[in-house]
Design a protein around this motif. Structure first.
Motif, PDB file in Angstrom:
ATOM      1  N   ILE A 157      -4.157   4.519   6.154  1.00  0.00           N
ATOM      2  CA  ILE A 157      -3.026   4.486   7.082  1.00  0.00           C
ATOM      3  C   ILE A 157      -3.506   4.895   8.465  1.00  0.00           C
ATOM      4  O   ILE A 157      -3.937   6.031   8.681  1.00  0.00           O
TER       5      ILE A 157
ATOM      6  N   VAL B 228      -0.202  -0.253   7.095  1.00  0.00           N
ATOM      7  CA  VAL B 228       0.722   0.735   7.634  1.00  0.00           C
ATOM      8  C   VAL B 228       0.077   1.533   8.762  1.00  0.00           C
ATOM      9  O   VAL B 228      -1.065   1.978   8.652  1.00  0.00           O
ATOM     10  N   THR B 229       0.846   1.700   9.823  1.00  0.00           N
ATOM     11  CA  THR B 229       0.452   2.585  10.926  1.00  0.00           C
ATOM     12  C   THR B 229       1.487   3.687  11.036  1.00  0.00           C
ATOM     13  O   THR B 229       2.693   3.420  11.082  1.00  0.00           O
ATOM     14  N   GLY B 230       1.027   4.926  11.055  1.00  0.00           N
ATOM     15  CA  GLY B 230       1.938   6.064  11.155  1.00  0.00           C
ATOM     16  C   GLY B 230       1.892   6.687  12.534  1.00  0.00           C
ATOM     17  O   GLY B 230       0.806   6.970  13.058  1.00  0.00           O
TER      18      GLY B 230
ATOM     19  N   CYS C 215      -3.286   6.261  12.046  1.00  0.00           N
ATOM     20  CA  CYS C 215      -2.364   7.266  12.589  1.00  0.00           C
ATOM     21  C   CYS C 215      -2.569   7.451  14.087  1.00  0.00           C
ATOM     22  O   CYS C 215      -3.669   7.288  14.612  1.00  0.00           O
TER      23      CYS C 215
ATOM     24  N   ALA D   1       5.030   6.405   4.082  1.00  0.00           N
ATOM     25  CA  ALA D   1       3.837   5.674   4.512  1.00  0.00           C
ATOM     26  C   ALA D   1       2.868   5.463   3.350  1.00  0.00           C
ATOM     27  O   ALA D   1       2.308   4.374   3.174  1.00  0.00           O
ATOM     28  N   LYS D   2       2.685   6.494   2.526  1.00  0.00           N
ATOM     29  CA  LYS D   2       1.778   6.379   1.376  1.00  0.00           C
ATOM     30  C   LYS D   2       2.281   5.329   0.383  1.00  0.00           C
ATOM     31  O   LYS D   2       1.492   4.534  -0.149  1.00  0.00           O
TER      32      LYS D   2
ATOM     33  N   GLU E 151      -5.696   8.493   6.991  1.00  0.00           N
ATOM     34  CA  GLU E 151      -6.556   7.377   7.395  1.00  0.00           C
ATOM     35  C   GLU E 151      -7.673   7.138   6.373  1.00  0.00           C
ATOM     36  O   GLU E 151      -7.902   6.007   5.935  1.00  0.00           O
TER      37      GLU E 151
ATOM     38  N   TYR F  60      -5.913   6.966   2.396  1.00  0.00           N
ATOM     39  CA  TYR F  60      -4.850   5.995   2.116  1.00  0.00           C
ATOM     40  C   TYR F  60      -4.898   4.759   3.011  1.00  0.00           C
ATOM     41  O   TYR F  60      -4.093   3.843   2.847  1.00  0.00           O
TER      42      TYR F  60
ATOM     43  N   ALA G  32       1.733   1.836   1.789  1.00  0.00           N
ATOM     44  CA  ALA G  32       0.309   1.476   1.753  1.00  0.00           C
ATOM     45  C   ALA G  32      -0.128   1.174   0.318  1.00  0.00           C
ATOM     46  O   ALA G  32      -0.891   0.231   0.081  1.00  0.00           O
TER      47      ALA G  32
END
Length: 475
Positions: free
Chosen positions: A45, A22-24, A47, A12-13, A40, A43, A16
């Motif tokens: 992202i 990106v959604t985790g 979550c 994910a990192k 969040e 990075y 991004a």
């Protein structure tokens, strides 16, 4: 990005960092809230611990072992969305990493002998090149036959490859080779892919698929200009390889005697022993007979070298690794003198049938992340041979798991059958792990972890006894 637990966070990192939104999804609900908050805030992202509608995303990334009934996967299939495995997306990330330009990569997957094969190959290649090695033992750097530890604690999920690469370059190192031990498949970027074995097979994705099918990613996604080294008993893999443009080489696995060989299939590389071919070694062979043996490495019917293995470990447990690593090293430009020298000086890997002395008592160490019930049976067989040949006393067995998540865990029902069949051959059986407390039998006690199990065993053992340690754990 589905599943942040099994290597999903570094994937994910990386996605991004490349500018993707990106959604985790913490599918298993095991990631600490603080870690999700950092993803969040630091990075960018997003979550969640609950599924989102798949329609919001261009593609989904999911591990091969995720239950296909997970709601987002069901939706994605119905909507015709692209779903990539963790292996595939890591491959795409690696392709765009300019730091890897000019560096060759080797990926090793399979059920058994992955760590041993990768470690032996690193030693062999280091006689001519500098090698970064990532296995379940840790991230190491090999040069001129010596290794140094860079980092410990990474898993062998595909996402951990990204962390391993970063840590090597952050250390200021520039290897000629990266060797990655990788679980359940390949990324499609390896210059050289090694499939050790597909047996014994097991179910994944809530038992809706077989691990062997997932491991075939190594073959199906292989680079056209790459090389594949495949166990000649892995029929599925050889069939899949027929559609590959990669160069395909085979080796005969002398460890899994029962594995079927393809009719008329002659392996490119074969390992034989003094007792005849490896398949002819009988269970009645004593450890003294084995200690006087030597192994012979054959390439298409021609002997390349022969060598006598050192005492102090059960070299029979390494036969698959010896032939696979030697074949790969030979193909990658290492001379047979260097290869035979590595095998001759090899003393076994910790936790993989290595003999030690603990408080004056013989310890056969077979505790590692790949340990399964078949490995435990073979280890007990070896201990019984040693007991007979060296007139040892009792065998105290430490058996179980430190965590049920380690490579599918060690099923308690398998341990129960083992205890019923072989338990009387041991004076004491110490079962490790919470799940093992349901198992019953004679002379059984319990321990919370490997360390506690070994302490208990040492109290039971006398000077001529053998402690056999077969616990599934990270080392």
């Amino acid at each position: 990005m589905l599943d942040l637990t099994h290597g999903g966070i570094p994937i994910a990192k990386s996605l991004a960092a490349a500018g993707n939104e990106v959604t985790g999804i913490d599918v298993y609900g095991t990631v600490e809230p603080g870690a999700l908050l950092e993803l969040e805030e630091k990075y960018g992202i997003r979550c969640s611990k609950i599924p989102f509608p798949s329609a919001k995303f261009d593609l989904l990334v999911a591990p091969v072992h995720l239950d296909p009934a997970y709601p987002m996967l069901v939706e994605a299939r119905s909507q015709g969305k692209t779903v990539l495995s963790h292996h595939q997306i890591v491959g795409e990330i690696l392709k765009s990493d300019s730091r890897l330009s000019g560096i060759k990569t080797v990926e090793v997957t399979g059920v058994k002998a992955k760590t041993s094969t990768a470690s032996l190959l690193a030693d062999m290649l280091s006689r001519r090149f500098e090698v970064a090695l990532h296995t379940s033992r840790g991230l190491e750097y090999w040069k001129a036959g010596s290794s140094s530890l860079i980092h410990k604690g990474l898993s062998i999920t595909p996402g951990s490859i990204l962390v391993a690469v970063d840590k090597v370059f952050e250390s200021g190192l520039m290897p000629d080779f990266f060797i990655f031990e990788i679980s359940i498949g390949g990324t499609g970027t390896a210059d050289f892919g090694i499939l050790t074995t597909l047996l014994p097979d097991y179910g994944i994705a809530n038992n809706t698929a077989l691990a062997s099918e997932a491991k075939l990613q190594l073959v199906r996604h292989a680079k056209p200009e790459g090389v594949l080294l495949i166990n000649s008993g892995a029929e599925k893999a050889l069939e899949a390889a027929k559609k590959s443009q990669a160069k395909v080489l085979t080796f005969k696995d002398p460890f899994i005697i029962e594995s079927p060989q393809i009719p008329d299939q002659i392996a490119d590389f074969v390992l034989e022993s003094k007792c005849g071919s490896a398949s002819s070694i009988s269970k009645s062979s004593t450890s003294s007979e084995l200690s006087g043996s030597f192994i012979r490495f054959m390439h298409r019917g021609k002997e390349i070298f022969s060598v006598s293995p050192r005492p102090g470990y059960n070299f029979l447990a390494y036969r698959t690794a010896f032939v696979a690593a030697s074949a790969a090293a030979l193909e990658l430009g290492i001379g047979h003198e260097a290869i035979s020298s590595v095998i001759e000086k090899f003393e076994g890997l910790s936790g993989r049938m290595q003999e030690k002395v603990m408080n004056g008592i013989c310890l056969i160490d077979n505790s590692n992340s790949g340990m399964d019930i078949l490995s435990a049976e073979k280890a007990l067989e070896y201990a019984l041979l040693k007991k007979k040949d060296e007139r040892k006393g009792n065998i105290i067995l430490v058996l179980g798991e430190e965590a049920s998540q380690v490579c599918e865990g060690l099923p308690p029902e398998s341990v129960q059958r083992f205890v019923e069949k072989f338990g009387t051959k041991c004076s004491q059986v110490i079962l490790v792990g919470e799940r093992m407390r349901t198992i019953s039998g004679k002379n059984i006690s319990y321990a919370g972890n490997l360390h506690e199990g070994l302490l208990k065993a040492s109290k039971f053992a006398g000077g001529v006894d053998i402690i056999l340690s077969s616990v599934k754990c990270f080392r």
